[in-house]
Design an enzyme around this catalytic site. Structure first.
Site, short mmCIF file in Angstrom:
data_model
loop_
_atom_site.label_atom_id
_atom_site.label_comp_id
_atom_site.label_asym_id
_atom_site.label_seq_id
_atom_site.Cartn_x
_atom_site.Cartn_y
_atom_site.Cartn_z
N ALA A 132 12.01 -7.69 32.37
CA ALA A 132 10.90 -8.31 33.10
C ALA A 132 11.16 -9.78 33.41
O ALA A 132 10.46 -10.38 34.21
CB ALA A 132 9.62 -8.15 32.31
N ASN A 198 9.62 -6.18 24.31
CA ASN A 198 10.89 -6.12 25.04
C ASN A 198 11.39 -7.49 25.50
O ASN A 198 12.57 -7.80 25.38
CB ASN A 198 10.80 -5.17 26.23
CG ASN A 198 10.80 -3.71 25.79
OD1 ASN A 198 11.31 -3.38 24.72
ND2 ASN A 198 10.21 -2.85 26.59
N HIS A 228 5.65 -14.74 31.89
CA HIS A 228 6.62 -14.99 30.82
C HIS A 228 7.21 -16.38 31.06
O HIS A 228 7.73 -16.63 32.15
CB HIS A 228 7.73 -13.96 30.83
CG HIS A 228 7.25 -12.54 30.70
ND1 HIS A 228 6.79 -12.03 29.52
CD2 HIS A 228 7.13 -11.55 31.60
CE1 HIS A 228 6.42 -10.78 29.69
NE2 HIS A 228 6.62 -10.46 30.95
#
Lengths: 275, 275
Positions: A132, A198, A228
């Protein structure tokens, strides 16, 4: 021409197959899908109806031996942590390079060791995709020098944390501002929030390791997507990266950038350009 | 065990060899260095004195045929744009995967086409490393979706721009504040500032292409190192990355992160983990 194996047939797999239909100039030579026995007939039907043209030949199976016998050039795991434990050591030790989407599974040090050993034994590669996020390329480069300080923050809307430990710590429905729900190491984050591990795990593996990677998980009622952000300091360079995943039509739960990063690993094996 | 070919023997090569000495668990099986004929004896001496233990066997040559006959698992170009034109089509069409450090050379569309054709013909890979920046992993992933808007700014101290076109446009010694010395496409940047084109070219190749990648080059008297920042917008995600390379002891001119990114490409070929 490539022979591909995919373990799992959930959101990531089907999104990946949809993308491959669009991106591949030629169909794959062979595609093996590994799923649970109870889903075999359903997967067979979906493959026939929606993805018949992705590969010249398909093989749907619940038996990992069949995948191995089909001699894929590349295996992609997108079936969750249990599948990593159950299948990937065998696939790697049989000599097949494997992209692992469920990177958070590697927070289990014993499992990580068994994967490294299996890859070593099979002379195969355990491939960790950027997933991601991005900048894993730079982080993994800087790791060779060492002395890394890495801080990661994963920010999601409160609803995205429902069903996790955060539910027990606070009333997620009534947050009025950005609230830190977890602060600690990437190892603890993976242990306490396994379904959201993850990205923290990828950053930890690429950089400072699970203990030294400072991790914050944040619920933010103003966040419109998943954010993120991380920063890296070391004697060679420092950098900050902030990725905001925009809502994707069709499936707001799947992190679509993850699927694209897996597709990049596949196309980097097919095409003449690796980037 | 790996057989490595390196084209060029300047700062990047020697820094790379120094790092390989530290990082490799076992020496390379074979190392070929390609240099200009007039430097052969000097390179031989430096290799004997400083890098004798990097590989079990060395071969120093000015003849690219020798490199090809040595059948490297991987070739690394770090010799500048002219070497890309002169040697890399031949190396790729002979079937050898090649990491190109002088990415800016690919701003020449005819050369880029000939490299793609050669890689295709030889079933070899043209590998573009992340170089001085990072996030190329995410950018190249998002490219598969398309509709990218990419803006890049390269910021360096004024002295770093001396000897370039900027010298004619302004008095670099007397800048008191951050000054844009170039604004245009990545293609124009590569044409006007060829020695500073690698990052813009990498971002262009990974993402929106040379025409659509907005590029600004900036001289900043307050910059203590080289700063690369870029932002990407597309329907899937947006992200910003800012890398500041800290001054490196020994050689402030070489972008050390570039060397580390090349080393990552090498170690990803040797070890069981690809990250």
């Amino acid at each position: 021409m490539i022979r591909l194996g995919i373990i799992g047939f959930g959101n990531i797999s089907t999104t990946l197959l949809t993308l491959l239909k669009d991106v591949l100039e030629d169909p794959l030579e062979h595609l093996t899908i590994v799923c649970r026995p109870e889903y075999e007939s359903q997967v067979n039907q979906i493959m026939r109806e929606d993805f018949n043209d992705v590969a010249l030949e398909n093989s749907i199976t619940s038996n990992i031996e069949t995948l191995i016998n089909n001699k894929p050039n590349l295996v992609v795991e997108c079936a969750g942590h249990d599948a990593v434990t159950e299948h990937i050591p065998q696939v790697l030790s049989a000599g097949f390079d494997t992209v692992v989407a469920s990177v958070g599974a590697l927070a289990d040090a014993a499992l990580a060791d068994s994967l490294y050993d299996a890859a070593h034994k099979g002379k195969a590669r355990l491939i960790i995709p950027a997933g991601a996020i991005g900048g894993v390329d730079l982080l993994a480069s800087l790791k060779k020098h060492g002395k890394l300080e890495v801080s990661y923050r994963g920010i999601k809307p409160p609803a995205a944390w429902s069903g996790t430990l955060a539910d027990k710590l606070m009333n997620l429905d009534h947050l009025s501002e950005e609230t830190v729900i977890f602060s600690g190491s990437a190892r603890e984050a993976a242990s306490n929030y396994p379904k959201n591990a993850n990205v923290a795990a990828t950053i930890a593996l690429a950089g400072a390791g699970f203990e030294a990677t400072k991790t914050e998980l944040v619920a933010d009622p103003n966040a419109t997507g998943n954010i993120h952000e991380y920063s890296v300091n070391c004697p060679l360079a420092h950098y900050t990266l902030r990725v905001e995943s925009l809502p994707s039509s069709g499936n707001s739960k799947t992190s679509v950038t993850t699927v694209y990063s897996i597709m990049r690993e596949i196309t980097n094996r097919i095409g003449p350009i690796v980037i």
